[in-house]
Design an enzyme around this catalytic site. Sequence first.
Site, mmCIF file in Angstrom:
data_model
loop_
_atom_site.group_PDB
_atom_site.id
_atom_site.type_symbol
_atom_site.label_atom_id
_atom_site.label_comp_id
_atom_site.label_asym_id
_atom_site.label_seq_id
_atom_site.Cartn_x
_atom_site.Cartn_y
_atom_site.Cartn_z
ATOM 1 N N ASP A 33 0.839 -1.187 0.000
ATOM 2 C CA ASP A 33 0.000 0.000 0.000
ATOM 3 C C ASP A 33 0.890 1.259 0.000
ATOM 4 O OD1 ASP A 33 -3.114 0.566 0.415
ATOM 5 O OD2 ASP A 33 -2.040 2.046 1.611
ATOM 6 N N TYR A 39 -2.832 10.720 0.065
ATOM 7 C CA TYR A 39 -3.750 10.547 -1.061
ATOM 8 C C TYR A 39 -3.832 11.792 -1.942
ATOM 9 C CZ TYR A 39 -5.440 6.103 0.744
ATOM 10 O OH TYR A 39 -5.518 4.795 1.165
ATOM 11 N N HIS A 94 -4.678 -7.992 0.171
ATOM 12 C CA HIS A 94 -4.000 -6.711 0.342
ATOM 13 C C HIS A 94 -3.216 -6.621 1.651
ATOM 14 C CE1 HIS A 94 -3.331 -2.481 -0.452
ATOM 15 N NE2 HIS A 94 -3.842 -2.141 0.708
#
Length: 420
Positions: free
Chosen positions: A214, A337, A396
């Site tokens: 991630d 982000y 994930h």
Amino acid sequence: MPVSTARLQSLQAHLGSPKASKMPYEIVPSKASLKPEKFTAHVSDEELNDFKQLLKLSKIGPKTYENQDNDFNRYLGIKREWLSDAKKHWETSYDWRKTEERINSFPNFTVKIEDIDVHFMALFSKKADAVPITFLHGWPGSFLEFLSVCDVFRQKYSEGDLPVHIIVPSLPGYGYSSGPPLDRDYTVFDLARIIDQLMKGLGFEDGYISQGGDIGSMVSRVLGGKYNACKAVHLNFCIGAPKPNPDNPLEGLSDVEKRGLARANDFNTLGSAYARMHGTRPATIGLVLSSSPLALLAWIGEKFQVWTDTDPTLDEILDSVSLYWFTESFPRAIFPYREFQTPEATPVHSDPELMIRSPKYLGYSYYPMELAPMPKSWVKKTGDLVWYREHTEGGHFAAMEKPKLFAQDMEDFIREVWKK
């Protein structure tokens, strides 16, 4: 700061005593220039009581077509019945104290680097040639993802024969680390600089390995591209890998890899709305989700269900959400982000190649239920791929989902690249 002054004082009141008996794996290497302080996770009884009262008074929205079981499965989001059952368990049965006890069974530390109070968990080896490696999490993950992996290592090795030094930081903004500065922008490049200083400051100036998934994969990429002390990078997430043949991207791919790309396309079209919200309206979503533990559970709980191969236990999900709540990681943690959702000329936008190409040795573990499993040939375009393993299970949160597989990958990768 990760918490209010009162909360921070509550945490610091439970720092380990210098006179306490030594915990296995806690001896910081003698070459370290940093002087970490021992840290013990603790939430006050008052905070726990306030949390339970707020949770009790949190309202669950009415039934709708979208939040019931239907043909769309989980594509439309969290299910109301699951949220209701989880709320009841969180209120009446879940025990955060057990999670604190598990956290505190490992050596934990805090250390000041620049203007960040960095928390990290560690397994320090007494073996002279132990290889340093840092495990870097992402969102909505945390250092908790790696507890089971560290369990695998400490069950297999004593501190005298542990072949690695394992460092598991809470990235700035997450968990028990303080948040980014309030007076300037912060990017994954800043995160990488902090982690490099941490690793070198712990005595690993001669070299270390970075492992990431991630957001942690992006930090690892920067470490491999910019910092000489980072000698190798291992990833289980390689989003952004370029297609070797853009005109025929499926050329030469296995059926497994084609299914992985189909999953990546599904995520891009049906599962990335959260990221757009994090990147384009971080102030709004951050304040919304920090106002209610139930709202935070709905937002994060959905990800642990959809992004995994097999659903984690409810307690595992509640562990992560509780950590986010008690440390106020929302809205502090979602700043990366903006780098990928907004058009500002941040360093990531001005130097995108640094995010996908590293001159260091590269390893990649393929987990089929990752959000965007990248084909081996695509990963090769991002660096010097010297180690690769394709798994038949896992998603994930690979370290949390498959800790034994993950730990074996780390041992095999380190054995392969460190001799180089």
